[in-house]
Design a protein around this motif. Structure first.
Motif, short mmCIF file in Angstrom:
data_model
loop_
_atom_site.label_atom_id
_atom_site.label_comp_id
_atom_site.label_asym_id
_atom_site.label_seq_id
_atom_site.Cartn_x
_atom_site.Cartn_y
_atom_site.Cartn_z
N THR A 293 0.83 -1.20 0.00
CA THR A 293 0.00 0.00 0.00
C THR A 293 0.87 1.25 0.00
O THR A 293 0.57 2.22 -0.70
CB THR A 293 -0.97 0.00 1.20
OG1 THR A 293 -1.85 -1.11 1.08
CG2 THR A 293 -1.78 1.28 1.27
N THR B 118 0.72 3.87 -3.05
CA THR B 118 0.40 5.27 -2.74
C THR B 118 1.42 6.21 -3.36
O THR B 118 1.06 7.23 -3.96
CB THR B 118 0.33 5.46 -1.21
OG1 THR B 118 -0.67 4.59 -0.68
CG2 THR B 118 0.01 6.90 -0.84
N GLU C 130 -0.62 10.94 -10.49
CA GLU C 130 -1.70 11.93 -10.46
C GLU C 130 -1.11 13.34 -10.59
O GLU C 130 -1.64 14.17 -11.33
CB GLU C 130 -2.52 11.79 -9.18
CG GLU C 130 -3.77 12.64 -9.23
CD GLU C 130 -4.78 12.33 -8.14
OE1 GLU C 130 -5.57 13.24 -7.82
OE2 GLU C 130 -4.79 11.20 -7.60
N GLY D 134 -7.92 10.70 -8.47
CA GLY D 134 -8.76 10.07 -7.46
C GLY D 134 -8.62 8.57 -7.31
O GLY D 134 -9.37 7.98 -6.54
N THR E 29 -7.48 5.38 -5.71
CA THR E 29 -6.94 5.06 -4.38
C THR E 29 -6.12 3.77 -4.45
O THR E 29 -6.29 2.96 -5.38
CB THR E 29 -8.08 4.86 -3.35
OG1 THR E 29 -8.79 3.66 -3.68
CG2 THR E 29 -9.02 6.06 -3.32
N PRO E 30 -5.26 3.54 -3.47
CA PRO E 30 -4.54 2.27 -3.42
C PRO E 30 -5.49 1.06 -3.40
O PRO E 30 -5.21 0.05 -4.04
CB PRO E 30 -3.73 2.36 -2.13
CG PRO E 30 -3.50 3.82 -1.96
CD PRO E 30 -4.77 4.47 -2.44
N ASP E 31 -6.61 1.18 -2.70
CA ASP E 31 -7.58 0.08 -2.69
C ASP E 31 -8.16 -0.16 -4.08
O ASP E 31 -8.33 -1.32 -4.50
CB ASP E 31 -8.71 0.35 -1.70
CG ASP E 31 -8.28 0.15 -0.26
OD1 ASP E 31 -7.26 -0.52 -0.02
OD2 ASP E 31 -8.98 0.67 0.64
N ASP E 32 -8.47 0.93 -4.82
CA ASP E 32 -8.96 0.80 -6.20
C ASP E 32 -7.94 0.02 -7.03
O ASP E 32 -8.29 -0.90 -7.77
CB ASP E 32 -9.15 2.16 -6.87
CG ASP E 32 -10.25 3.01 -6.25
OD1 ASP E 32 -11.14 2.46 -5.60
OD2 ASP E 32 -10.18 4.25 -6.44
#
Length: 192
Positions: free
Chosen positions: A130, A134, A141, A149, A151-154
């Protein structure tokens, strides 16, 4: 006086021995979950005493091989960003992550043999990866090379298919196609 919980840094030769053991252990445990520790020590070119000073048990070795491999993948993110444009660094890092995913698949039996503390493995990988994701996403970005927009989870959900690929098959071309699709999706809507 040194705090009892803190270990002194390893001498450079001791660090090289430790890294050599980890590299050999990764290869040997990927081939066979039951690879003898004595064979790993011998192939690494270290004595039994050195080996067991570093890794007092099979579980300790397997956990450290796993952590070491994840750390190598995570560290690659910053290294790539120093020498490549952010989008190239991100795509190359995805390839490194695919190599890790295949190595982890090979280590799965060794992980099961060594311990049942699977949550430990997940938290080690999650935290380190993560952090790397990030860093890469923020650089991209800022450069306008990916849609804003993400995210690391995305990102981790988008590449989850890596863990479904059979490491015994043509994993490199399958992973390459999957990661190219993910990269195309990340670029869609980029401002750059």
């Amino acid at each position: 006086m040194r705090h009892p919980d803190k270990q002194a840094p390893l001498r450079s030769d001791a660090q090289r021995n430790r890294e050599r053991i980890l590299e050999v252990a990764l290869a040997e445990l990927t081939r066979s979950a039951t690879a003898p520790l004595s064979a790993i020590a011998k192939k690494a070119g270290v004595g039994q005493g050195t080996f067991y000073r570093n890794f007092p048990s099979r579980e300790a070795l397997v956990l450290e091989v796993y952590r070491y491999e994840v750390q190598q993948v995570a560290d690659t993110a910053a290294q790539l960003l120093c020498s490549r444009p952010p989008d190239v660094a991100l795509r190359e890092w995805m390839d490194r992550l695919a190599q890790y995913a295949m190595a982890k698949a090979g280590l799965a039996n060794a992980l099961r043999e060594a311990t049942t503390a699977r949550g430990t493995f997940k938290s080690i990988a999650h935290d380190l990866l993560t952090e790397a994701v990030t860093l890469l996403l923020a650089a991209n970005e800022a450069a306008g090379t990916i849609r804003p927009g993400v995210t690391p989870d995305d990102f981790m959900l988008a590449i989850a298919g890596l863990w479904q690929i059979d490491p015994g098959g043509d994993w490199q071309s399958r992973a390459g196609r999957l990661l190219d699709l993910v990269m195309d999706g990340l670029r869609a809507g980029a401002r750059g």
